[in-house]
Design a protein around this motif. Structure first.
Motif, short mmCIF file in Angstrom:
data_model
loop_
_atom_site.label_atom_id
_atom_site.label_comp_id
_atom_site.label_asym_id
_atom_site.label_seq_id
_atom_site.Cartn_x
_atom_site.Cartn_y
_atom_site.Cartn_z
N TYR A 170 -4.63 6.33 -2.61
CA TYR A 170 -3.49 5.42 -2.47
C TYR A 170 -3.54 4.37 -3.58
O TYR A 170 -4.58 4.17 -4.23
CB TYR A 170 -3.51 4.71 -1.11
CG TYR A 170 -3.33 5.66 0.05
CD1 TYR A 170 -2.09 5.83 0.63
CD2 TYR A 170 -4.42 6.39 0.54
CE1 TYR A 170 -1.92 6.71 1.70
CE2 TYR A 170 -4.26 7.27 1.59
CZ TYR A 170 -3.00 7.43 2.17
OH TYR A 170 -2.84 8.30 3.21
N THR A 171 -2.41 3.70 -3.76
CA THR A 171 -2.32 2.57 -4.68
C THR A 171 -2.04 1.31 -3.88
O THR A 171 -1.08 1.27 -3.10
CB THR A 171 -1.20 2.79 -5.71
OG1 THR A 171 -1.51 3.94 -6.50
CG2 THR A 171 -1.09 1.58 -6.63
N LEU A 172 -2.87 0.30 -4.07
CA LEU A 172 -2.69 -1.00 -3.43
C LEU A 172 -2.37 -2.01 -4.53
O LEU A 172 -3.16 -2.20 -5.45
CB LEU A 172 -3.96 -1.41 -2.67
CG LEU A 172 -3.98 -2.78 -2.01
CD1 LEU A 172 -2.85 -2.93 -1.00
CD2 LEU A 172 -5.33 -3.04 -1.35
N THR A 173 -1.22 -2.65 -4.42
CA THR A 173 -0.75 -3.56 -5.47
C THR A 173 -0.49 -4.94 -4.87
O THR A 173 0.06 -5.04 -3.77
CB THR A 173 0.55 -3.04 -6.11
OG1 THR A 173 0.33 -1.73 -6.63
CG2 THR A 173 1.00 -3.95 -7.24
N THR A 174 -0.88 -5.98 -5.60
CA THR A 174 -0.50 -7.33 -5.21
C THR A 174 -0.04 -8.10 -6.43
O THR A 174 -0.57 -7.94 -7.53
CB THR A 174 -1.66 -8.05 -4.50
OG1 THR A 174 -1.17 -9.24 -3.87
CG2 THR A 174 -2.78 -8.42 -5.46
N ASN A 175 1.01 -8.90 -6.24
CA ASN A 175 1.58 -9.74 -7.30
C ASN A 175 1.60 -11.18 -6.83
O ASN A 175 1.90 -11.45 -5.65
CB ASN A 175 3.00 -9.29 -7.63
CG ASN A 175 3.06 -7.88 -8.17
OD1 ASN A 175 2.63 -7.63 -9.29
ND2 ASN A 175 3.57 -6.96 -7.36
N GLY A 204 4.42 8.27 -3.13
CA GLY A 204 5.41 7.20 -3.07
C GLY A 204 5.72 6.72 -1.67
O GLY A 204 6.57 5.83 -1.49
N GLU A 205 5.05 7.25 -0.66
CA GLU A 205 5.31 6.82 0.72
C GLU A 205 4.74 5.42 0.94
O GLU A 205 3.58 5.15 0.63
CB GLU A 205 4.68 7.80 1.71
CG GLU A 205 4.86 7.39 3.16
CD GLU A 205 4.06 8.26 4.11
OE1 GLU A 205 4.15 8.04 5.33
OE2 GLU A 205 3.33 9.15 3.62
N SER A 206 5.53 4.52 1.50
CA SER A 206 5.10 3.16 1.78
C SER A 206 4.31 3.13 3.09
O SER A 206 4.83 3.54 4.15
CB SER A 206 6.29 2.22 1.88
OG SER A 206 5.87 0.93 2.27
N LEU A 241 0.87 -1.18 0.00
CA LEU A 241 0.00 0.00 0.00
C LEU A 241 0.90 1.22 0.00
O LEU A 241 1.74 1.39 0.90
CB LEU A 241 -0.91 -0.01 1.23
CG LEU A 241 -1.89 1.16 1.37
CD1 LEU A 241 -2.91 1.16 0.24
CD2 LEU A 241 -2.60 1.11 2.72
N VAL A 242 0.73 2.09 -1.02
CA VAL A 242 1.63 3.22 -1.23
C VAL A 242 0.80 4.47 -1.51
O VAL A 242 -0.23 4.40 -2.22
CB VAL A 242 2.59 2.94 -2.41
CG1 VAL A 242 3.52 4.12 -2.65
CG2 VAL A 242 3.38 1.67 -2.16
#
Length: 502
Positions: free
Chosen positions: A374-379, A351-353, A346-347
């Motif tokens: 915010y941007t939430l990314t999962t791989n 760009g802050e984590s 979650l960023v």
């Protein structure tokens, strides 16, 4: 066998009489009328009917004792016993209301219990597992007090009880060919409930009165083995289910269910040797409203994320979850294992984590983000020996944090015609249905396909079809088809190798 739900914690009674309390002494007899040994029974459960926390006391060679304040209590104990023919029996002795106004001495006699018997009209069908649950309304709440189960060859007994005080008796059973848990061509899952515990504890069913479900267990393109559980969700917070093995996939089997109940069902797909050391698990709840014919399937692609949530206040920070290998109508388990690896983050837009994890589709104990976008990314990368599908997933959510504690994350569910190995014909037109889950009304998805594992992408037009969207495109001559779908301002999800070609 699998049990779900929170189990209560029992406090131990003080053995010596406390000031202002009364002595409780209990003697437990087994089914032969002898004082039960500690191997046959070792615990007495005590539920205060005023809703206080449950308590209990150890039973040592058939004797239990403790100190209780005045009041009304529900008591139960379970007795295991080896019968004369060498088989084992399990007996629940239940006293739904014991009034304590002074010292109390009780005898709990397993001989007063009646047998639980289960039958269906299918020749050769025998119980592979049977469960009994006792429920009582305590302080306005239905509480699951106790339950017991028996596997093939076991005998269950329960003492009778009136329906006064909101007592309930629930029973379910799995019957298979000769009671075996592997290789049966059919499975009967039958259940019933009653107010109080009746004297006649026969559970019987006729095939014509049941939901007959033709279940297809698909493979995911490689040799695999499947097993399943089913159990009734009685609404008490505790569900016990019995296992049966479907065996090598793909396969089809007929499963019968008592209609009108909520059946919590799960299925696991593992290696071809049926080891189940590691596996994918998917879960669904089915209610078959009436008797008759139904169809269901497991392991049918395309697979992808579902039921995504960002929970800003878990009581221990911010948490995130998404079931990354879900199929239509069934959610996958959420975990990291040797064949499924990845990360989540979650960023902020600057760009802050805010939080990171090394588990695809999962994160916890993150700091609560301030209101904003915010941007939430999962791989996720997958190399399961039972599957050549969903080898890689990349999902990006645009998240607006406000005052809500739970943010539901949009996902796209796919549906398309595939065979029982999750293959489609090469060089033919494929129709794909897209259903937007947890998305705002009125949004339109954008779709791309890839025939080279995501190296290049081709846009595909979509058309509205009621509350869904449809698209058509031509399959390539060989290989796999990958899918990417984007909802502007909400989610961008990619699955590599959504299905294969034949």
């Amino acid at each position: 066998m699998r049990q779900r739900g929170e189990q209560p914690t029992f406090r131990r009674l003080q053995r010596a009489a406390a000031a202002g309390e009364h002595r409780l002494e209990v003697t437990v007899l087994n089914r032969d009328g002898a004082v039960a040994t500690s191997d046959e029974t070792n615990w007495l459960s005590i539920w205060p009917l005023d809703g206080s926390d449950p308590a209990g006391t150890e039973v040592d060679n058939g004797h239990g004792e403790g100190s209780l304040p005045a009041g009304d209590y529900s008591l139960n104990a379970e007795v295991d016993h080896q019968e004369a023919d060498g088989t084992w029996s399990r007996t629940i002795i239940w006293l739904p209301k014991v009034t304590v106004t002074g010292d109390v001495s009780l005898t709990l006699d397993a001989r007063t219990a009646n047998p639980v018997q289960v039958t269906v009209d299918k020749a050769g069908a025998r119980p592979a597992g049977t469960e009994v649950d006792l429920v009582q309304r305590i302080a306005g709440r239905r509480r699951h007090l106790t339950g017991t189960f028996g596997l093939a060859g076991d005998h269950l007994y329960v003492t009778p009880a009136s329906a006064e005080g909101g007592t309930e008796y629930e029973v379910q059973s799995l019957l298979t060919q000769n009671g075996k848990t592997e290789g049966s061509p059919y499975a009967y899952n039958i259940a019933s409930k009653a107010a109080g515990v009746p004297a006649d504890l026969t559970l019987s069913a006729r095939t014509k009165d049941l939901a007959a479900v033709k279940v297809r267990y698909a493979s995911e393109g490689r040799p695999g083995c499947a097993g399943a559980h089913a159990g009734v969700d009685w609404g008490t917070g505790s569900v016990l289910s019995f296992y049966w093995g479907a065996g090598a996939v793909p396969t089809t089997r007929t499963e019968y269910y008592t209609p009108g109940l909520d059946w919590l069902r799960d299925e696991a797909l593992t290696t071809a040797d049926c080891a189940f050391d590691e596996n994918d698990i998917r879960t669904r709840t089915d209610r078959f409203p009436t008797a008759g014919a139904y169809t269901r399937s497991w392991n049918k692609g395309p697979l992808g994320p579902a039921d995504g949530r960002l929970i800003l206040d878990t009581g221990n920070g911010t948490g995130f979850s998404a079931a990354m290998l879900s199929e239509r109508g069934a959610l996958s388990n959420i975990r990291r294992y040797s064949f499924l690896k990845g990360d989540s983050a979650l960023v902020s837009l600057s760009g802050e984590s805010i939080g990171q994890s090394v588990v695809p589709g999962y994160g916890r104990i993150w700091a609560r983000p301030e209101p904003g976008r915010y941007t939430l990314t999962t791989n996720a990368t997958r190399s399961a020996p039972w599957s050549d599908l969903a080898t890689s997933q990349h999902v990006v959510w645009d998240v607006m944090v406000g005052q809500d504690d739970i943010i539901k994350l949009p996902t796209v569910e796919y549906r398309t015609a595939l065979d029982d190995e999750n293959r489609a014909p090469a060089n033919t037109t494929q129709t794909l249905t897209l259903t937007l889950q947890q998305a705002k009304a009125g949004v339109k998805p954008t779709l791309w396909t890839s025939f080279d594992d995501g190296e290049s992408w081709t846009p595909v037009s979509v058309s509205a079809d009621g509350d869904r969207w449809t698209a058509s495109f031509r399959n390539p001559a060989k290989g796999f088809v990958s899918l990417r779908t984007k909802i502007d301002g909400a989610v961008d999800q990619t699955v590599i190798r959504a299905y294969g070609l034949r």
